[in-house]
Design a protein around this motif. Structure first.
Motif, PDB file in Angstrom:
ATOM      1  N   ASN A  60       0.801  -1.222   0.000  1.00  0.00           N
ATOM      2  CA  ASN A  60       0.000   0.000   0.000  1.00  0.00           C
ATOM      3  C   ASN A  60       0.832   1.270   0.000  1.00  0.00           C
ATOM      4  N   GLY A  61       2.121   1.161   0.282  1.00  0.00           N
ATOM      5  CA  GLY A  61       2.967   2.345   0.313  1.00  0.00           C
ATOM      6  C   GLY A  61       3.973   2.337   1.442  1.00  0.00           C
ATOM      7  N   VAL A  62       4.431   3.516   1.774  1.00  0.00           N
ATOM      8  CA  VAL A  62       5.456   3.694   2.807  1.00  0.00           C
ATOM      9  C   VAL A  62       4.947   4.671   3.860  1.00  0.00           C
ATOM     10  N   ALA A  63       5.225   4.363   5.091  1.00  0.00           N
ATOM     11  CA  ALA A  63       4.938   5.284   6.186  1.00  0.00           C
ATOM     12  C   ALA A  63       6.232   5.607   6.906  1.00  0.00           C
ATOM     13  N   ALA A  64       6.435   6.880   7.172  1.00  0.00           N
ATOM     14  CA  ALA A  64       7.579   7.310   7.969  1.00  0.00           C
ATOM     15  C   ALA A  64       7.081   7.619   9.374  1.00  0.00           C
ATOM     16  N   VAL A  65       7.807   7.117  10.349  1.00  0.00           N
ATOM     17  CA  VAL A  65       7.453   7.352  11.751  1.00  0.00           C
ATOM     18  C   VAL A  65       8.612   8.054  12.428  1.00  0.00           C
ATOM     19  N   VAL A  66       8.345   9.228  12.957  1.00  0.00           N
ATOM     20  CA  VAL A  66       9.374  10.009  13.641  1.00  0.00           C
ATOM     21  C   VAL A  66       8.945  10.203  15.102  1.00  0.00           C
ATOM     22  N   ARG A  67       9.731   9.651  16.001  1.00  0.00           N
ATOM     23  CA  ARG A  67       9.452   9.781  17.438  1.00  0.00           C
ATOM     24  C   ARG A  67      10.203  10.981  17.968  1.00  0.00           C
ATOM     25  N   VAL A  68       9.486  11.951  18.532  1.00  0.00           N
ATOM     26  CA  VAL A  68      10.114  13.177  19.013  1.00  0.00           C
ATOM     27  C   VAL A  68       9.786  13.411  20.480  1.00  0.00           C
ATOM     28  N   ASN A  95       9.709  15.489   1.860  1.00  0.00           N
ATOM     29  CA  ASN A  95       8.461  16.250   1.982  1.00  0.00           C
ATOM     30  C   ASN A  95       8.692  17.745   1.813  1.00  0.00           C
ATOM     31  N   ASP A  96       9.626  18.102   0.920  1.00  0.00           N
ATOM     32  CA  ASP A  96       9.906  19.510   0.631  1.00  0.00           C
ATOM     33  C   ASP A  96       9.236  19.973  -0.659  1.00  0.00           C
ATOM     34  N   VAL A  97       8.347  19.152  -1.204  1.00  0.00           N
ATOM     35  CA  VAL A  97       7.630  19.538  -2.425  1.00  0.00           C
ATOM     36  C   VAL A  97       6.440  20.415  -2.051  1.00  0.00           C
ATOM     37  N   PRO A  98       6.048  21.357  -2.919  1.00  0.00           N
ATOM     38  CA  PRO A  98       4.918  22.240  -2.610  1.00  0.00           C
ATOM     39  C   PRO A  98       3.585  21.519  -2.676  1.00  0.00           C
ATOM     40  N   GLY A  99       2.616  22.057  -1.955  1.00  0.00           N
ATOM     41  CA  GLY A  99       1.260  21.551  -2.037  1.00  0.00           C
ATOM     42  C   GLY A  99       0.876  20.481  -1.049  1.00  0.00           C
ATOM     43  N   LEU A 100       1.800  20.054  -0.185  1.00  0.00           N
ATOM     44  CA  LEU A 100       1.475  19.023   0.783  1.00  0.00           C
ATOM     45  C   LEU A 100       0.590  19.580   1.899  1.00  0.00           C
ATOM     46  N   ILE A 123       3.532   8.403   1.388  1.00  0.00           N
ATOM     47  CA  ILE A 123       4.806   8.355   0.679  1.00  0.00           C
ATOM     48  C   ILE A 123       4.757   7.249  -0.357  1.00  0.00           C
ATOM     49  N   LEU A 124       4.806   7.619  -1.623  1.00  0.00           N
ATOM     50  CA  LEU A 124       4.817   6.638  -2.700  1.00  0.00           C
ATOM     51  C   LEU A 124       6.183   6.675  -3.372  1.00  0.00           C
ATOM     52  N   VAL A 125       6.849   5.559  -3.407  1.00  0.00           N
ATOM     53  CA  VAL A 125       8.194   5.496  -3.978  1.00  0.00           C
ATOM     54  C   VAL A 125       8.303   4.298  -4.908  1.00  0.00           C
ATOM     55  N   ALA A 126       9.264   4.380  -5.815  1.00  0.00           N
ATOM     56  CA  ALA A 126       9.589   3.250  -6.676  1.00  0.00           C
ATOM     57  C   ALA A 126      10.803   2.564  -6.066  1.00  0.00           C
ATOM     58  N   GLY A 127      10.619   1.357  -5.636  1.00  0.00           N
ATOM     59  CA  GLY A 127      11.724   0.660  -4.988  1.00  0.00           C
ATOM     60  C   GLY A 127      11.471   0.469  -3.507  1.00  0.00           C
ATOM     61  N   ARG A 128      12.510   0.000  -2.851  1.00  0.00           N
ATOM     62  CA  ARG A 128      12.402  -0.348  -1.447  1.00  0.00           C
ATOM     63  C   ARG A 128      12.991   0.743  -0.566  1.00  0.00           C
TER      64      ARG A 128
END
Length: 244
Positions: A60-68, A95-100, A123-128
C-alpha cells in the motif's frame, strides 16, 4: 495536551461548460501550487529531540514514523522535514515539495516533556525504502499556557478486505473546536515499529456540543498484529479564535 491511548493488538457561446470550468479550476490549482514553496527546515530545534525515525513499507505504500521528545517549553507549529532513502543511500522522497497538507510537514504542538510519534503515511516510492532522516525546526507559532485536551478511547484493532485497521472514539474536552485534527497510530513489537497509520477529522466540535461520540478509523501500512499500539491526537487549534 495530546490525546493519547495505548492498547495491545491481537457548450454555448458565452457560456462556460462543465469541462471548461474543470479545466479552469485545474489551471488555477496548478498555478497556485507552482507558486507555493515546500517545507524547508534549516537549523534543528535544540529543544526537540528526534529519538527515532523509521520507515514501514507494504504493497500500500510507505509510512515514515518520527518519534520526538520536547526537552524544553511547550512549542507550537513545528516544521518536520524528512528524506527517505534506499539501502544504497539514494533519495527516494522528501516532503519539501509544494502543495502538501500541513500535517505532512509539521507538528501542531508539543507540550513540555511530551513524547509523541509523527506519521507521514502518504509516501509513494519506486523501490524499497530503507531509511528516513528527520529534522524538526524552530517553532513558528505561539503556545498558550494551557492546551486543549483531546481524549482517545475504545481503541480496537481489526482486519478487513482493505487491510489492518484500528477504530476508536475521539473526544474534544475543551471549548475550542478543532480543525483537521490528525490521529496517528503506531504499532511496536518491542522497540521495532511494525505498522503505522493516521486518520484526519476535518472538524471536531467540543464534546459538550455533540449528541454522540466521534469515531475514527486508522488504516495501517505494515502488520500490527501482536504489537503494542500507541495512538495520539495533538490539538490543532490551541485557543479561541486561533487557526491551524
Amino acid at each position: 495536551m495530546l490525546g493519547t491511548a495505548t492498547v495491545v493488538l491481537t457548450g454555448c457561446l458565452g457560456v462556460e461548460t462543465t469541462p471548461e470550468k474543470s479545466a479552469a479550476k485545474a489551471a488555477k490549482a496548478a498555478n497556485t501550487v507552482a507558486h507555493q514553496k515546500g517545507v524547508t527546515v534549516g537549523k534543528a530545534n535544540a529543544s526537540i529531540k528526534v529519538e527515532d525515525a523509521v520507515v514501514v513499507q507494504d504493497p500500500n505504500g510507505v509510512a515514515a514514523v518520527v518519534r520526538v521528545k520536547n526537552t524544553g517549553p511547550t512549542q507550537a507549529s513545528l516544521p518536520v522535514g524528512i528524506t527517505v532513502t534506499d539501502a544504497r543511500g539514494r533519495k527516494l522522497y522528501a516532503n519539501d515539495v509544494p502543495g502538501l497538507d500541513p500535517s505532512l510537514t509539521s507538528l501542531p504542538v508539543l507540550a513540555a516533556g511530551e513524547e509523541v510519534d509523527w506519521v507521514n503515511n502518504q509516501i509513494l516510492v519506486a523501490g524499497r525504502a530503507a531509511k528516513v532522516a528527520a529534522v524538526v525546526g524552530a517553532a513558528k507559532g505561539n503556545a498558550p499556557g494551557a492546551l486543549p485536551k483531546i481524549a482517545l478511547a475504545g481503541i480496537a484493532a481489526g482486519q478487513d478486505e482493505d487491510g489492518f485497521y484500528a477504530k476508536g472514539t475521539i473526544r474534544n474536552e475543551s471549548s475550542v473546536a478543532q480543525q483537521r485534527i490528525v490521529i496517528t497510530c503506531v504499532a511496536r513489537d518491542g522497540d521495532r515499529v511494525t505498522a503505522a497509520g493516521r486518520a484526519v477529522i476535518d472538524r471536531l466540535e467540543p464534546a459538550k456540543d455533540l449528541k454522540k461520540p466521534t469515531t475514527f478509523t486508522v488504516f495501517f501500512i505494515g502488520d500490527p498484529k501482536q504489537a503494542r499500539l500507541a495512538c495520539a491526537a495533538p490539538p490543532t487549534v490551541l485557543e479561541e479564535g486561533g487557526a491551524k
